[in-house]
Design a protein around this motif. Structure first.
Motif, PDB file in Angstrom:
ATOM      1  N   MET A  75      24.130  47.601  97.119  1.00  0.00           N
ATOM      2  CA  MET A  75      24.876  46.411  96.667  1.00  0.00           C
ATOM      3  C   MET A  75      26.377  46.608  96.890  1.00  0.00           C
ATOM      4  SD  MET A  75      22.968  43.956  95.504  1.00  0.00           S
ATOM      5  CE  MET A  75      21.891  44.351  96.892  1.00  0.00           C
ATOM      6  N   TRP A  76      26.876  47.843  96.637  1.00  0.00           N
ATOM      7  CA  TRP A  76      28.305  48.107  96.899  1.00  0.00           C
ATOM      8  C   TRP A  76      28.599  47.943  98.396  1.00  0.00           C
ATOM      9  CZ3 TRP A  76      31.530  47.382  93.392  1.00  0.00           C
ATOM     10  CH2 TRP A  76      31.418  47.893  92.090  1.00  0.00           C
ATOM     11  N   THR A 126      29.814  36.807  95.153  1.00  0.00           N
ATOM     12  CA  THR A 126      30.461  38.100  95.392  1.00  0.00           C
ATOM     13  C   THR A 126      30.649  38.855  94.076  1.00  0.00           C
ATOM     14  OG1 THR A 126      31.648  37.063  97.218  1.00  0.00           O
ATOM     15  CG2 THR A 126      32.490  39.176  96.439  1.00  0.00           C
ATOM     16  N   THR A 127      31.116  38.160  93.056  1.00  0.00           N
ATOM     17  CA  THR A 127      31.315  38.807  91.746  1.00  0.00           C
ATOM     18  C   THR A 127      29.984  39.274  91.188  1.00  0.00           C
ATOM     19  OG1 THR A 127      33.133  37.265  91.376  1.00  0.00           O
ATOM     20  CG2 THR A 127      32.335  38.489  89.454  1.00  0.00           C
ATOM     21  N   TYR A 163      28.893  44.333  99.036  1.00  0.00           N
ATOM     22  CA  TYR A 163      30.168  43.913  98.421  1.00  0.00           C
ATOM     23  C   TYR A 163      31.336  44.266  99.331  1.00  0.00           C
ATOM     24  CZ  TYR A 163      33.426  43.263  94.459  1.00  0.00           C
ATOM     25  OH  TYR A 163      34.430  42.825  93.626  1.00  0.00           O
ATOM     26  N   ILE A 216      27.294  40.167  92.886  1.00  0.00           N
ATOM     27  CA  ILE A 216      26.862  41.359  93.629  1.00  0.00           C
ATOM     28  C   ILE A 216      27.630  42.590  93.133  1.00  0.00           C
ATOM     29  CG2 ILE A 216      26.957  42.474  95.904  1.00  0.00           C
ATOM     30  CD1 ILE A 216      26.247  39.737  97.105  1.00  0.00           C
ATOM     31  N   GLY A 217      28.921  42.421  92.894  1.00  0.00           N
ATOM     32  CA  GLY A 217      29.725  43.548  92.400  1.00  0.00           C
ATOM     33  C   GLY A 217      29.260  44.003  91.035  1.00  0.00           C
TER      34      GLY A 217
END
Lengths: 98, 98
Positions: free
Chosen positions: B49-50, A4-5, B53, A7-8
């Motif tokens: 990507m956001w 997740t991090t 996320y 991707i962010g």
């Protein structure tokens, strides 16, 4: 670092760095015909608001990412306006489409 | 609503809605000359990507804001590519600058 991090971070880097090719293309070609001044005015103002938001929340990553985006989008805006007014002078004062 | 939330909402609305004038300008003028395909490719990927996320974090406002931005930036990308390939056909196959 979890997915997740990751991707962010990819999202943040892409949506920040995306403006670099636009700045380089303007510097190389000098062509700003299709670029919307209204878009970059609203976008630059919006990113400035994110900067203020990041300062209030004392969120350094948000502040730094938006600072880069602010510098890039305001560069596109400034380069576009400068080129439009140069064209205006060359047209002997006729009002350019902004 | 406190000031911080207000600033965040103004920032989100501006950085989402900013792309509307660019889409309208392309639809009106058909002019995509100065627009960087590289920028909109990277930006559209980053916004996607956001979106991912936002889904992972189950953050609806982040998801919705980025969904609108994704639709707008991919529209600019599609309109620009379409116009470039139309120009290519009119030039009888000469490779356009993308």
């Amino acid at each position: 670092m979890d997915n997740t991090t990751l991707i962010g971070m990819i999202a943040a880097v892409c949506t920040t760095a995306a403006f670099v090719p636009q700045v380089l293309q303007i510097l190389k070609s000098g062509n700003v015909d299709g670029i919307s001044v209204a878009m970059y005015s609203i976008l630059t103002f919006g990113v400035a608001m994110w900067l203020v938001y990041g300062i209030i929340l004392q969120d350094l990553p948000m502040f730094l990412a938006n600072l880069v985006t602010f510098l890039l989008s305001s560069s596109v805006l400034a380069l576009t306006l400068r080129k439009r007014f140069q064209n205006r002078r060359n047209l002997g004062g006729a009002v350019p489409h902004i």
